[in-house]
Scaffold this active site. Structure first.
Site, PDB file in Angstrom:
ATOM      1  N   THR A  92       1.728   1.537  29.280  1.00  0.00           N
ATOM      2  CA  THR A  92       2.622   2.010  28.222  1.00  0.00           C
ATOM      3  C   THR A  92       2.265   2.544  27.088  1.00  0.00           C
ATOM      4  O   THR A  92       1.314   2.082  26.732  1.00  0.00           O
ATOM      5  CB  THR A  92       3.780   1.145  28.093  1.00  0.00           C
ATOM      6  OG1 THR A  92       3.184   0.000  27.489  1.00  0.00           O
ATOM      7  CG2 THR A  92       4.241   0.383  29.444  1.00  0.00           C
ATOM      8  N   LEU A  93       2.898   3.530  26.452  1.00  0.00           N
ATOM      9  CA  LEU A  93       2.418   4.017  25.244  1.00  0.00           C
ATOM     10  C   LEU A  93       3.623   4.308  24.224  1.00  0.00           C
ATOM     11  O   LEU A  93       3.627   5.000  23.196  1.00  0.00           O
ATOM     12  CB  LEU A  93       2.048   5.668  25.564  1.00  0.00           C
ATOM     13  CG  LEU A  93       0.893   5.836  26.575  1.00  0.00           C
ATOM     14  CD1 LEU A  93       0.698   7.383  26.788  1.00  0.00           C
ATOM     15  CD2 LEU A  93      -0.243   5.134  26.010  1.00  0.00           C
ATOM     16  N   GLY A  94       4.576   3.307  24.284  1.00  0.00           N
ATOM     17  CA  GLY A  94       5.614   3.239  23.340  1.00  0.00           C
ATOM     18  C   GLY A  94       6.579   4.602  23.412  1.00  0.00           C
ATOM     19  O   GLY A  94       6.733   5.332  24.432  1.00  0.00           O
ATOM     20  N   GLY A  97       5.686   7.640  25.809  1.00  0.00           N
ATOM     21  CA  GLY A  97       5.681   7.514  27.269  1.00  0.00           C
ATOM     22  C   GLY A  97       4.758   6.555  27.637  1.00  0.00           C
ATOM     23  O   GLY A  97       4.792   5.373  27.250  1.00  0.00           O
ATOM     24  N   ASP A 118      16.617  -1.534  21.451  1.00  0.00           N
ATOM     25  CA  ASP A 118      15.760  -2.971  21.448  1.00  0.00           C
ATOM     26  C   ASP A 118      14.825  -2.754  22.626  1.00  0.00           C
ATOM     27  O   ASP A 118      15.085  -2.422  23.680  1.00  0.00           O
ATOM     28  CB  ASP A 118      16.691  -4.126  21.843  1.00  0.00           C
ATOM     29  CG  ASP A 118      15.898  -5.442  21.723  1.00  0.00           C
ATOM     30  OD1 ASP A 118      14.805  -5.480  21.437  1.00  0.00           O
ATOM     31  OD2 ASP A 118      16.783  -6.375  22.231  1.00  0.00           O
ATOM     32  N   THR A 120      12.878  -5.079  23.775  1.00  0.00           N
ATOM     33  CA  THR A 120      12.639  -6.533  24.428  1.00  0.00           C
ATOM     34  C   THR A 120      12.723  -6.316  25.869  1.00  0.00           C
ATOM     35  O   THR A 120      13.800  -5.586  26.367  1.00  0.00           O
ATOM     36  CB  THR A 120      13.673  -7.377  23.867  1.00  0.00           C
ATOM     37  OG1 THR A 120      13.563  -7.892  22.608  1.00  0.00           O
ATOM     38  CG2 THR A 120      13.448  -8.722  24.531  1.00  0.00           C
ATOM     39  N   GLY A 121      11.692  -6.707  26.560  1.00  0.00           N
ATOM     40  CA  GLY A 121      11.854  -6.448  28.082  1.00  0.00           C
ATOM     41  C   GLY A 121      11.520  -5.314  28.589  1.00  0.00           C
ATOM     42  O   GLY A 121      11.265  -5.118  29.757  1.00  0.00           O
ATOM     43  N   ALA A 122      11.170  -4.443  27.813  1.00  0.00           N
ATOM     44  CA  ALA A 122      10.810  -2.975  28.348  1.00  0.00           C
ATOM     45  C   ALA A 122       9.561  -2.767  29.109  1.00  0.00           C
ATOM     46  O   ALA A 122       9.531  -2.379  29.998  1.00  0.00           O
ATOM     47  CB  ALA A 122      10.670  -1.936  27.131  1.00  0.00           C
ATOM     48  N   GLY A 123       8.420  -3.742  28.712  1.00  0.00           N
ATOM     49  CA  GLY A 123       7.282  -3.594  29.096  1.00  0.00           C
ATOM     50  C   GLY A 123       7.369  -4.503  30.586  1.00  0.00           C
ATOM     51  O   GLY A 123       6.694  -3.840  31.551  1.00  0.00           O
ATOM     52  N   ASP A 124       8.342  -5.406  30.807  1.00  0.00           N
ATOM     53  CA  ASP A 124       8.559  -6.116  31.920  1.00  0.00           C
ATOM     54  C   ASP A 124       9.180  -5.214  33.018  1.00  0.00           C
ATOM     55  O   ASP A 124       8.874  -5.078  34.013  1.00  0.00           O
ATOM     56  CB  ASP A 124       9.179  -7.369  31.766  1.00  0.00           C
ATOM     57  CG  ASP A 124       8.529  -8.616  31.185  1.00  0.00           C
ATOM     58  OD1 ASP A 124       7.270  -8.603  31.279  1.00  0.00           O
ATOM     59  OD2 ASP A 124       8.995  -9.281  30.277  1.00  0.00           O
ATOM     60  N   SER A 154      15.816   1.184  29.650  1.00  0.00           N
ATOM     61  CA  SER A 154      16.000  -0.412  29.494  1.00  0.00           C
ATOM     62  C   SER A 154      16.387  -0.852  27.863  1.00  0.00           C
ATOM     63  O   SER A 154      16.574  -1.831  27.444  1.00  0.00           O
ATOM     64  CB  SER A 154      14.833  -1.260  30.031  1.00  0.00           C
ATOM     65  OG  SER A 154      13.687  -1.030  29.096  1.00  0.00           O
ATOM     66  N   GLY A 159      18.563  -6.856  24.318  1.00  0.00           N
ATOM     67  CA  GLY A 159      18.349  -7.875  25.324  1.00  0.00           C
ATOM     68  C   GLY A 159      17.469  -7.490  26.265  1.00  0.00           C
ATOM     69  O   GLY A 159      17.524  -6.041  26.536  1.00  0.00           O
TER      70      GLY A 159
END
Length: 183
Positions: A92-94, A97, A118, A120-124, A154, A159
């Site tokens: 991931t590169l924030g 992209g 938010d 939170t949880g985007a990496g998962d 996401s 959340g």
């Protein structure tokens, strides 16, 4: 077909990476880099290249490879991939992209446009969707695009779970994008 192995225990992680080789040789292992860099254990790099795929952030990849730049980290991994079991890495590169690569090619997928509420949880979300793409036997570029879209969607609400998109939402966004081409 695919096991996402996310463990803080380095010894258990190493054991589980090796286990399918002896019991279920067709099972693929995907390891998120988050706990690996936070709880590395002995000989972590050589242990990880025995899995099939890695997923994480650019910072985690640089930390894992001990390099100063993303380009150096990719080059290090590509050389290692030529003589190891590791087949693909997704990063991931924030706001830029995401990218994925194998021993030969690098694919980049631009970020989705829209408001970020938010992360939170985007990496998962990214890791899970990349795993689904690999288990579905998508091409690396398509698995990357799927993961990038799921993660991008996401971040629309607060959340980790409330922002997760439905299958129809993801499919609609994927229809508007093209599959990443190799660099």
């Amino acid at each position: 077909d695919l096991v996402l192995l996310d463990s803080v225990d380095p010894l258990l992680r190493r054991f589980l990476i090796d286990l399918p080789v002896h019991t279920y040789p067709d099972v693929k292992i995907l390891v998120p880099m988050t706990y690996v860099v936070d709880f590395p254990g002995a000989d972590v790099f050589h242990s990880l290249v025995r899995c099939d795929a890695l997923v994480g952030s650019a910072q985690e990849l640089r930390q894992l490879t001990g390099t100063g730049s993303l380009e150096e980290a990719i080059a290090t991994m590509k050389v290692t991939m030529r003589v190891a079991n590791l087949r693909s890495v997704a990063v991931t590169l924030g706001a830029d992209g995401a990218l994925a690569f194998d021993a030969e090619r690098v694919y980049r997928s631009p970020a989705l446009l829209g408001d970020v509420v938010d992360t939170t949880g985007a990496g998962d979300a990214f890791a899970g969707a990349f795993g689904v793409g690999l288990a579905s036997r998508l091409a690396l570029s398509d698995a990357l695009e799927l993961a990038n879209c799921v993660a991008g969607l996401s971040v629309r609400s607060i959340g980790a779970q409330t922002g997760l998109a439905s299958f129809d939402e993801v499919a609609a966004v994927l229809r508007t994008r093209s599959s990443p081409m190799p660099e």
